[in-house]
Design an enzyme around this catalytic site. Structure first.
Site, PDB file in Angstrom:
ATOM      1  N   TYR A 114      -0.456  44.897  47.857  1.00  0.00           N
ATOM      2  CA  TYR A 114      -0.361  46.670  48.049  1.00  0.00           C
ATOM      3  C   TYR A 114       0.715  46.574  49.273  1.00  0.00           C
ATOM      4  O   TYR A 114       0.295  47.128  50.366  1.00  0.00           O
ATOM      5  CB  TYR A 114      -1.694  47.260  48.150  1.00  0.00           C
ATOM      6  CG  TYR A 114      -2.174  47.843  46.732  1.00  0.00           C
ATOM      7  CD1 TYR A 114      -2.271  46.930  45.956  1.00  0.00           C
ATOM      8  CD2 TYR A 114      -2.799  48.916  46.646  1.00  0.00           C
ATOM      9  CE1 TYR A 114      -2.850  47.235  44.426  1.00  0.00           C
ATOM     10  CE2 TYR A 114      -3.215  49.117  45.409  1.00  0.00           C
ATOM     11  CZ  TYR A 114      -3.295  48.404  44.280  1.00  0.00           C
ATOM     12  OH  TYR A 114      -3.735  48.897  43.055  1.00  0.00           O
ATOM     13  N   TYR A 227       1.198  42.090  34.789  1.00  0.00           N
ATOM     14  CA  TYR A 227      -0.059  42.085  35.486  1.00  0.00           C
ATOM     15  C   TYR A 227      -0.593  40.756  35.518  1.00  0.00           C
ATOM     16  O   TYR A 227      -0.724  40.303  36.782  1.00  0.00           O
ATOM     17  CB  TYR A 227      -1.111  42.921  34.763  1.00  0.00           C
ATOM     18  CG  TYR A 227      -1.595  44.327  35.118  1.00  0.00           C
ATOM     19  CD1 TYR A 227      -2.480  44.416  36.008  1.00  0.00           C
ATOM     20  CD2 TYR A 227      -0.574  45.287  34.821  1.00  0.00           C
ATOM     21  CE1 TYR A 227      -2.892  45.618  36.490  1.00  0.00           C
ATOM     22  CE2 TYR A 227      -0.848  46.414  35.222  1.00  0.00           C
ATOM     23  CZ  TYR A 227      -2.243  46.729  36.026  1.00  0.00           C
ATOM     24  OH  TYR A 227      -2.314  48.252  36.509  1.00  0.00           O
ATOM     25  N   VAL A 276       6.120  74.011  38.160  1.00  0.00           N
ATOM     26  CA  VAL A 276       7.729  73.692  37.859  1.00  0.00           C
ATOM     27  C   VAL A 276       7.508  73.764  36.454  1.00  0.00           C
ATOM     28  O   VAL A 276       7.244  72.485  35.698  1.00  0.00           O
ATOM     29  CB  VAL A 276       8.407  72.724  38.648  1.00  0.00           C
ATOM     30  CG1 VAL A 276       9.752  72.620  38.305  1.00  0.00           C
ATOM     31  CG2 VAL A 276       8.008  73.030  40.299  1.00  0.00           C
ATOM     32  N   THR A 522      -1.360  51.498  39.791  1.00  0.00           N
ATOM     33  CA  THR A 522      -1.835  51.305  41.017  1.00  0.00           C
ATOM     34  C   THR A 522      -1.197  52.159  42.047  1.00  0.00           C
ATOM     35  O   THR A 522      -0.129  52.932  42.056  1.00  0.00           O
ATOM     36  CB  THR A 522      -1.216  49.760  41.241  1.00  0.00           C
ATOM     37  OG1 THR A 522       0.172  49.853  41.481  1.00  0.00           O
ATOM     38  CG2 THR A 522      -1.716  48.684  40.384  1.00  0.00           C
TER      39      THR A 522
END
Length: 566
Positions: A114, A227, A276, A522
């Site tokens: 990350y 992945y 919106v 993620t």
């Protein structure tokens, strides 16, 4: 040493020095360019320009943060428009000890992969720990509460399985290796079951990988390959889920609230209950957003220099909630965010196609349930059964259950509003159309009590149901018809680029945009998309953190190969 040898060595040394100087000169030039860009951005006069962020999830909030921090854009000119009553998108968590708590899902983080998430949140102050960033707060908590699942798979007799072996045969290994070596551009519209033989779907690996990331046999082979490449670091420890990084509380309170608070400090405005319904573009070949139509009839006209960054879809769109005695209602047929994306995509080329993702809710749904109890009697029984204290065990999957049910017991408290006498845990099932093994109804038709009954049956505790139910405050089912939509088989062109070709003031951010090499579903994907959008539209030269190439690290590849043959 001969003169000739000396001359060769001297020449080599000189060449090496030249390479070093060239490399140093390049780095110095890049650093100087970044400083110059930073100076230009910090002194830039935005002259009343406005930015409108359609959607109030993590991607939009991250984009607002990058606008303030790196583009030096005035916060008071940033407007977040969210259709629901609350910000956070799929990062949620709500409830009370009296009514019960609910988290529609659990967003697992990962320390190694990350990259942009941790970088961004290192700038966001913790709300709980003065002087620390959110990144420090989360990682310190996770290091103090390490994950090591001891009951990853459980069979129909409530026996914890030995998952030290992945269970592959040679055909599985050959298929996996071939997939990793195959160019992803050749995998349009293929599913996982198009590639692998039936035996693959009986392996320990598949049960663990499937339920960790919520893949289905009919999910995109393209996404499965990404992945495997992106999470190859975790492949060798999938049976313990040691790579899972947990937040101190649910993701709304640990991630969204501190980010929102930081943005409010810079004057960013948030308008909830503001949907919106359409976006206008200037005529011609380019992509220039000119107006936002609101569902209540309002109109926002974009002036010269104004920017629109749109969340083009949300995985938790159209989710519905039940309670202890009521099933989650049947969701609306048309997802709000997917409908807006369809309207936009019809107006300009290169804006993707939502149809592959939002046309088959019977394939993309799964259902979660959150259990709230007085006291810790049920959690103590789960702890004794699994060998994991709350917060240390990650997913427990009942591999033979007809719903393919899994549960997670987080560290307590998981909500700031929890008192000392309230405990919670969360679970989900992937096959909501199948009748249960103990409650003979499809999961999608079950009340919260019936879902808990099915769980107690899987654990072999039905005889204790009456005593255990005395402590249950609520069990809240949540049906999410599009939660797996990002995994649907698709063509490369179905997801738009973050900043589409020809765009002057428009970008898309979500789990439904195309970011080469990265994996959807993620937190990192949302943050990376936001960073790309802001940097490209505002000329920020600071680099986006690249995808770490663990799939090219010989040591990690060796561990993965050894795991494949266990």
């Amino acid at each position: 040493m001969s003169k000739k040898t000396f001359a060769v060595l001297a020449a080599g040394a000189a060449a090496a020095g030249a390479v070093y100087l060239t490399g140093k000169a390049k780095k110095d030039a890049e650093a100087q360019a970044l400083r110059k860009n930073e100076q230009e951005l910090s002194s830039r006069d935005y002259d009343g320009r406005q930015v409108y962020l359609v959607g109030g999830g993590l991607a939009s909030l991250a984009a607002a943060a990058y606008l303030v921090r790196d583009a030096h854009f005035p916060g008071k000119n940033i407007h977040v428009l969210e259709g629901t009553p609350i910000l956070g998108g799929s990062n949620d968590g709500a409830g009370s000890p009296q009514q019960g708590f609910v988290c529609r899902g659990g967003r697992m983080l990962n320390e190694e992969t990350y990259e942009n998430f941790w970088e961004l949140f290192s700038s966001i102050p913790s709300l709980e720990q003065p002087g620390r960033s959110v990144t420090e707060e989360i990682l310190n908590f996770d290091h103090a509460h390490p994950t090591c699942a001891k009951a990853r798979l459980i069979d129909r007799s409530a026996v914890i399985q030995d998952v030290s072996s992945m269970g592959f045969d040679n055909a599985d290994r050959m298929a996996m290796t071939k997939l990793l070596l195959t160019d992803e551009t050749t995998l349009d519209n293929l599913t996982i079951e198009d590639w692998f033989a039936p035996h693959f779907f009986t392996t320990n690996f598949w049960y663990m990988w499937q339920t960790t990331f919520a893949f289905q046999k009919w999910s995109s082979l393209f996404e499965f390959r990404r992945y495997m490449n992106r999470m190859i670091f975790e492949f060798s420890r999938i049976e313990t889920l040691e790579g899972v990084t947990r937040t101190p509380y649910n993701q709304y309170e640990s991630v969204i609230l501190p980010l929102k608070s930081w943005l409010e400090g810079y004057g960013v405005t948030f308008k909830t209950g503001c949907t919106v319904s359409d976006i206008d573009f200037a005529p011609g070949e380019g992509i220039t957003a000119t107006a936002l139509h609101l569902e209540d009839g309002g109109l926002i006209t974009l002036g010269e220099g104004d920017v629109c960054i749109m969340t083009n879809a949300c995985m938790t769109d159209s989710a519905t909630l039940g309670d202890l005695h009521t099933p989650a209602p049947v969701p609306a047929e048309k997802p709000i965010s997917g409908e807006l994306w369809a309207k936009v995509a019809a107006k300009k080329p290169g804006l993707g196609d939502p149809a592959p993702f939002f046309s088959k809710p019977h394939e993309t749904n799964w259902e979660s349930f959150t259990v709230t109890c007085r006291g810790n009697k049920l959690l103590k029984k789960i702890e004794q059964f699994s060998g994991n204290i709350p917060g240390s065990g990650a997913l427990m999957t009942f591999k033979d259950s007809s719903w393919l049910m899994s549960i997670v017991v987080a560290a307590q408290p998981h909500f700031k509003a929890q008192d000392a006498n309230t405990t919670i845990f969360w679970g989900y099932g992937l096959y909501t159309d199948h009748p249960g093994d103990y409650v003979h109804k499809p999961m999608k038709d079950c009340t919260g009590e019936e879902m808990l009954t099915e769980l107690l049956g899987q654990l072999g505790w039905l005889e204790e149901k009456e005593a255990l139910m005395e402590d249950v405050i609520n069990v809240i089912p949540c049906m999410m018809p599009y939660v797996d939509a990002q995994f649907q088989p698709r063509a490369m062109s179905d997801r738009p680029a973050v900043v589409p070709k020809g765009s002057t003031n428009f970008a898309m951010v979500s789990q439904f945009v195309e970011i080469p090499e990265d994996m959807v579903f993620t937190e990192e994907y949302s943050v990376r998309a936001a960073r790309i959008a802001v940097y490209k539209l505002f000329g920020v030269k600071k680099p986006v953190c690249p995808v770490t190439p663990y799939n090219k690290d010989p040591k990690i590849l060796l561990k993965a190969a050894q795991t494949m043959y266990r």
